[in-house]
Enzyme design. Structure first.
Site, PDB file in Angstrom:
ATOM      1  N   LYS A 264      10.176   3.974  11.819  1.00 42.53           N
ATOM      2  CA  LYS A 264      10.426   3.356  10.711  1.00 42.53           C
ATOM      3  C   LYS A 264      11.999   3.050  10.234  1.00 42.53           C
ATOM      4  O   LYS A 264      12.718   3.982  10.034  1.00 42.53           O
ATOM      5  CB  LYS A 264       9.789   4.121   9.528  1.00 42.53           C
ATOM      6  CG  LYS A 264       9.845   3.761   8.078  1.00 42.53           C
ATOM      7  CD  LYS A 264       9.212   4.688   6.896  1.00 42.53           C
ATOM      8  CE  LYS A 264       9.391   4.179   5.506  1.00 42.53           C
ATOM      9  NZ  LYS A 264       8.641   4.999   4.600  1.00 42.53           N
ATOM     10  N   GLU A 268      12.497   1.704   2.835  1.00 41.31           N
ATOM     11  CA  GLU A 268      12.607   2.578   1.806  1.00 41.31           C
ATOM     12  C   GLU A 268      13.803   4.043   2.224  1.00 41.31           C
ATOM     13  O   GLU A 268      13.329   4.922   2.070  1.00 41.31           O
ATOM     14  CB  GLU A 268      11.215   3.535   1.841  1.00 41.31           C
ATOM     15  CG  GLU A 268      10.042   2.462   1.570  1.00 41.31           C
ATOM     16  CD  GLU A 268       8.847   2.997   1.302  1.00 41.31           C
ATOM     17  OE1 GLU A 268       7.919   2.581   0.629  1.00 41.31           O
ATOM     18  OE2 GLU A 268       8.523   4.186   2.216  1.00 41.31           O
ATOM     19  N   ASP A 347       0.344  -2.098   0.327  1.00 37.23           N
ATOM     20  CA  ASP A 347       0.345  -0.603   0.982  1.00 37.23           C
ATOM     21  C   ASP A 347      -0.848   0.079   0.835  1.00 37.23           C
ATOM     22  O   ASP A 347      -0.950   1.044  -0.252  1.00 37.23           O
ATOM     23  CB  ASP A 347       1.596   0.087   0.230  1.00 37.23           C
ATOM     24  CG  ASP A 347       1.932   1.409   0.696  1.00 37.23           C
ATOM     25  OD1 ASP A 347       1.437   1.817   1.874  1.00 37.23           O
ATOM     26  OD2 ASP A 347       2.642   2.314   0.088  1.00 37.23           O
ATOM     27  N   GLU A 375      -4.533   7.649   0.347  1.00 38.67           N
ATOM     28  CA  GLU A 375      -3.198   7.769  -0.571  1.00 38.67           C
ATOM     29  C   GLU A 375      -3.593   6.983  -1.902  1.00 38.67           C
ATOM     30  O   GLU A 375      -3.446   7.599  -3.056  1.00 38.67           O
ATOM     31  CB  GLU A 375      -2.010   7.098  -0.156  1.00 38.67           C
ATOM     32  CG  GLU A 375      -0.775   7.044  -0.994  1.00 38.67           C
ATOM     33  CD  GLU A 375       0.447   6.680  -0.109  1.00 38.67           C
ATOM     34  OE1 GLU A 375       0.294   6.463   1.303  1.00 38.67           O
ATOM     35  OE2 GLU A 375       1.478   6.284  -0.758  1.00 38.67           O
ATOM     36  N   TRP A 523       9.598  -1.414  -7.563  1.00 33.90           N
ATOM     37  CA  TRP A 523       8.800  -1.307  -5.979  1.00 33.90           C
ATOM     38  C   TRP A 523       8.262  -2.659  -5.593  1.00 33.90           C
ATOM     39  O   TRP A 523       7.575  -2.805  -4.747  1.00 33.90           O
ATOM     40  CB  TRP A 523       8.035  -0.122  -6.196  1.00 33.90           C
ATOM     41  CG  TRP A 523       8.665   1.199  -6.383  1.00 33.90           C
ATOM     42  CD1 TRP A 523       9.040   1.520  -7.307  1.00 33.90           C
ATOM     43  CD2 TRP A 523       9.441   1.792  -5.103  1.00 33.90           C
ATOM     44  NE1 TRP A 523       9.752   2.928  -7.087  1.00 33.90           N
ATOM     45  CE2 TRP A 523       9.832   2.878  -5.750  1.00 33.90           C
ATOM     46  CE3 TRP A 523       9.399   1.760  -3.672  1.00 33.90           C
ATOM     47  CZ2 TRP A 523      10.553   4.026  -5.221  1.00 33.90           C
ATOM     48  CZ3 TRP A 523      10.140   2.801  -3.250  1.00 33.90           C
ATOM     49  CH2 TRP A 523      10.594   4.011  -3.499  1.00 33.90           C
TER      50      TRP A 523
END
Lengths: 660, 660
Positions: A264, A268, A347, A375, A523
């Site tokens: 990654k 972020e 996401d 999540e 975000w």
């Protein structure tokens, strides 16, 4: 035993016609995987039939035969299982194939098949079938909802019996690769590729290998700085390249057969090639070139976006980011680089369009990333069987070619002839006794594995298998649990965020409801609800995201009239008074869906309660508690969402239900 | 020195006429407090005049005389300071009085007074002037915004030079009591009253005592269980009482002169007498009776409410809770129990009505609790000078009697003749170099102390003193900083939550903006905004809270017409189209106030920038940075609040400003 064995806890069966094979296991060739296969059969037969099966080396025409062959149609990992006279044959070109065949034979028995119906040839559809653990070395799990890590504790690697049992669970559904640590690689995790941890990794690799599973690690792009004391991690620097060369040499000395790295980067807050003015291709290719001599691969995540967005800015669109970043790089990645792409552009929301990168890039290996950790879909406190969602993604036609253009075709390599590709799931396991927090969440791990092995399986078929393995084949048990599972995703969608708009959860925890939780944040996740309507205009008049698809998808998404209704608010700002195809207004749909969602949970709960006499009590109670909780929490969702939109729109519910 | 001394960092002064007294300090009687007073004068004179003042015992008619006297008009802690020939006399009935007189003399000098104008008699208005630290033993501070605790670290008590300097800061503004630990007493903090910590507490108590400060601790009501291994903490159990008797005997053996305990019971999950079916009076009185022989007091917090409320429930009202719980107990508390009551019925919002318990209970000692930690008022990242707010609270007429009915009269003991009463502030200190995070936040600590000593001081006067002590007396410095301070609270109110509605912050962190942050939660904190208006009906047609006041307050709060406008939304649900007294609609007021608030911050920033040549550079830069941040963050508040209400009401801004 402090934990249970989920679907590998076998039930006694009474199938008489299989008894004739239960004389011995015959093995012509022996390695650790075949030993595992034999062990699995032995213990399954013992549990199912109460028979102890002797193990014999050499050929035979009786008993259960594990047989290596050389048949093109079985590919690298496929199997052929079949009864043949007094023998039941498990045949494959590799030990892994035999292991998968063995598990399939066990599965069919558990599902109540008669031997005569047990012939099957299956070659796995996806070359790579991976689990990504987001386990941290302190023992916590990012987005973990079933306890602590069983791989790490206090910055040490745990090597105990549970590792093997985990490998058994994973291999039983066809998993052949596991990334051990969180993609956010920090502190101790950066040192995983150092002397400090090789000994334990070696041991885990050995256990995994005996179940046909390759070990992978997540990598910190800044490792040369943090571990090597270089002052750069620039992928084009000779010093950096040499550092990696030495490092990978060391890694492969210690861990021959190691799978490779998941990265990654520039996402972020994680380091990446952008720091040095380099592209993702520069970053990935440098590592790929270095790992290539060892046969390793580099899996590069495409989850790259601006996470410092101004909520006032309506032009920037997080959904566009993946495509905008990676599409221009198509054709520039090395052959042993795979781009790992989340199913949707945002996401893991309960409903998203499929990422336009699938079919958007044609000359770059791709892998589909889904998340079985729930999540955004109830965090394993709610039942949410995700296989139907994954099926929709796999069956999505990208129109990148005239045929074989589905996501399943692309990631399995069929469309463009790739061999480095497949599917990965973010894990939902932890050290809870039942591994998955919610007993019914096990179906998502099981289902992901099975689906990645055989993308043609239906959600219902997978559910049925898993129920048979876990709870047995009683028709009522089968029906009720399958219904609970099959209702669960639509129900969750109904009582949470409407028509593809997503989010409406609390920042950080990602648990809801919180309608404005992400509305005024940085975000890139907005619903733009006002007095008149809600939704994000992603047509060419808006952010232009819809145009990232091939036609006719792009054309369909472009207009309110042609947009698939379940994604309406993802692509368009729509008035509350807009009529949907069923004649309801949007606002009435929101009210109705939320009340229906709760009613569906009531049905799920009722169906579970009907099983009180059929399910082992401790499991029954565990699930009951969570379903009761889910019912209460679904009401919280319903009431907050309905109140929020009623207070904003001032349009009353047609049915006059209580809205606050 | 790793930290600065805030307002005790003295500037050189040129006042010639005071020089004549600077021959020596003469002390007739000596104890540790008088020694402190002499020390303070010596070091102040050295810094201000560059003169070293000898210290002499015995009487004199020259120099600075510290003189114990017996004059009724000076009370227990009052002082009389005056020039007398070649002497400057500091006279008081107690050493503490002399210390306060000494600090006042220094203050007047720093403020530029000539000796002839320095005569002053002042007896402190409030018997108790306390600071409540919410410091945890691990070193964290609940609602701490200026670093870690300087009292605790890693579950140990720190005894170092900073303790004395803290005592100096506190005593210099008249503080005479300090609660060392957080009211949420858990784990190690429960053990503060055990052998483990007596030695260090004794040392801190000794340092505090030399500055006239009594040491208090927060107490865990369940101590008999957690520390004593009893299985109950029932206040009516003989076993429990005996346990406390022994424990307090032990405490006072080790800490003679110890002040007593502050207790948060049956509140937000803390244990209390409710567990045993007992009342708050039962709980407090048992401890009071046990501590009485030692002269200690029990301070019992009234912050008791249902923190598990259903947001759908519009009848339960958190604002009512304090009065509903405690009013019926009036007259049942022991004489050495004090109820400590937050200024408002909610929780330190930027605007609340005054708690109806003040004047509501007439036979129970009361203490006013305010918060100088800016939990809801910018968390010391924003300037928010709170003294004007405290002044409004103190000046609030309760109408409990025909005269002397103000909150200041009640808590100072004037109304009902109490001696156990006063004011307490939740601290805003930490181990930052400047003690308060924001340099300008020091004005709140300074101001609270001064105000609790002399409730008649104006906010401007206090600001002027503090500025003189901290930054000097230059007119531009005085004017600009005083203006910044005086604008700051109204500005903060303008750009945050409107007209008394409060909240609109993120749960837990209590930092905003988050309009719906507490709207659908369990904490009893709602704005009830919808398409037509917002606010909570607390009239008799609503929750009835308004009726908890004496008339005419109750009558005024009851109707939209008579309700003070700044509290309009606290007491009433009001339509956006409602016209305020200035002719604006409510919604236009919301827009205007938010734009004005930001403009006010722009002015504050501009005024600070004008001081670049007058303020020490490191301090200038520190404050500049925070003001720049405040400006940006006030825009975030403005834009989110305006967008929220525009999206909900669909009523455009008259002035056509950009709303998102």
């Amino acid at each position: 035993m402090a934990y249970e064995m989920a679907w590998l806890h076998y039930h006694k069966i009474s199938e008489k016609d299989f008894l004739k094979f239960l004389t011995a296991i015959h093995v012509e060739y022996e390695d650790s995987i075949i030993q595992s296969a034999a062990e699995e059969i032995t213990s399954a037969v013992r549990d199912m039939f109460g028979i102890y099966l002797p193990y014999e080396k050499g050929e035979s025409r009786e008993g259960i035969l594990l047989k290596l062959s050389k048949k093109d149609e079985l590919g690298k990992e496929g199997y052929h299982i079949y009864p043949s006279g007094k023998a039941f044959v498990i045949e494959a070109n590799s030990s892994s194939g035999i292991l998968y065949g063995a598990f399939q034979m066990i599965r069919l028995l558990q599902c109540g098949y008669r031997a005569e119906n047990m012939e099957e040839i299956k070659v796995p559809d996806n070359p790579l079938r991976m689990i990504n653990h987001w386990d941290n070395m302190d023992g916590s799990i990012e987005r973990g909802y079933s306890g602590k890590s069983f791989f790490f504790q206090d910055n040490e690697i745990i090597v105990d019996k549970r590792i093997k049992d985990y490998a058994r669970l994973a291999a039983s559904v066809g998993i052949n690769g596991v990334v051990l640590n969180n993609v956010n690689v920090k502190n101790h995790a950066t040192e995983l590729i150092s002397k400090k941890y090789f000994k334990q990794l070696k041991e885990i690799q050995r256990i995994f290998a005996s179940y046909g599973i390759k070990l992978y690690l997540s990598l910190n792009f800044a490792t040369p700085i943090e571990l090597g004391n270089l002052n750069s991690a620039d992928p084009l620097s000779t010093e950096v390249k040499n550092w990696w060369k030495d490092k990978l040499n060391e890694v492969y000395q210690e861990l021959p057969g190691f799978g490779g790295f998941l990265i990654k980067a520039d996402s972020e807050g994680r380091p990446g090639p952008f720091t040095y003015g380099r592209t993702h291709a520069d970053g990935a290719n440098m590592l790929a070139e270095t790992i290539e001599p060892y046969g390793g691969i580099i899996i590069w995540r495409c989850f790259v976006y601006n996470c410092e967005q101004d909520w006032r800015d309506k032009k920037t669109d997080r959904a566009r980011a993946g495509y905008d970043h990676f599409k221009p790089l198509d054709g520039t990645f090395a052959g042993n680089v795979i781009l790992q792409i989340k199913n949707g552009p945002m996401d893991f929301q309960v409903r998203e369009p499929v990422s336009p990168l699938f079919g958007g890039m044609k000359q770059t290996n791709q892998m589909l990333e889904v998340q079985i950790a729930q999540e955004y879909t109830g965090q394993q406190r709610h039942v949410c069987y995700l296989i139907p969602m994954f099926k929709e993604v796999l069956n999505f036609r990208t129109y990148c070619e005239n045929n074989r253009d589905k996501v399943s075709d692309i990631v399995s390599g069929k469309t463009y002839g790739w061999t480095n590709c497949g599917m990965a799931a973010v894990a939902n396991t932890g050290d809870d006794d039942n591994w998955f927090g919610h007993d019914l969440a096990a179906a998502n791990f099981y289902g992901f594995g099975r689906l990645s092995f055989d993308t043609g399986l239906s959600s219902e078929k997978i559910a049925g298998e898993w129920i048979a393995m876990t709870f047995g084949t009683h028709p009522k048990v089968q029906k009720n649990i399958r219904d609970i599972l099959m209702i669960s995703w639509p129900a969750y969608e109904n009582y949470t965020s409407p028509l593809g708009i997503g989010w409406m959860v609390n920042p950080h925890s990602h648990y809801g409801p919180n309608v404005d939780g992400y509305e005024y944040d940085r975000w890139g996740t907005y619903h733009r609800a006002d007095h008149f309507g809600l939704g994000v205009d992603r047509s060419t008049k808006g952010t232009g995201y819809a145009a990232q698809y091939h036609n006719p998808n792009a054309l369909n998404y472009e207009t309110v009239e042609n947009c698939p209704e379940e994604l309406l608010l993802f692509f368009h700002y729509v008035k509350y008074t807009h009529r949907l195809t069923n004649g309801k207004t949007l606002i009435q749909h929101i009210y109705d869906a939320h009340f229906e969602g709760v009613e569906e949970v009531e049905v799920m709960l009722k169906m579970w309660i009907e099983l009180i006499d059929y399910i082992e009590d401790s499991v029954y109670q565990r699930v009951l508690k969570r379903l009761e909780y889910q019912l209460e929490h679904s009401k919280e969702w319903r009431d907050i969402i309905c109140s929020y939109f009623y207070r904003k729109s001032a349009i009353p519910d047609d049915k006059n239900r209580e809205i606050f």
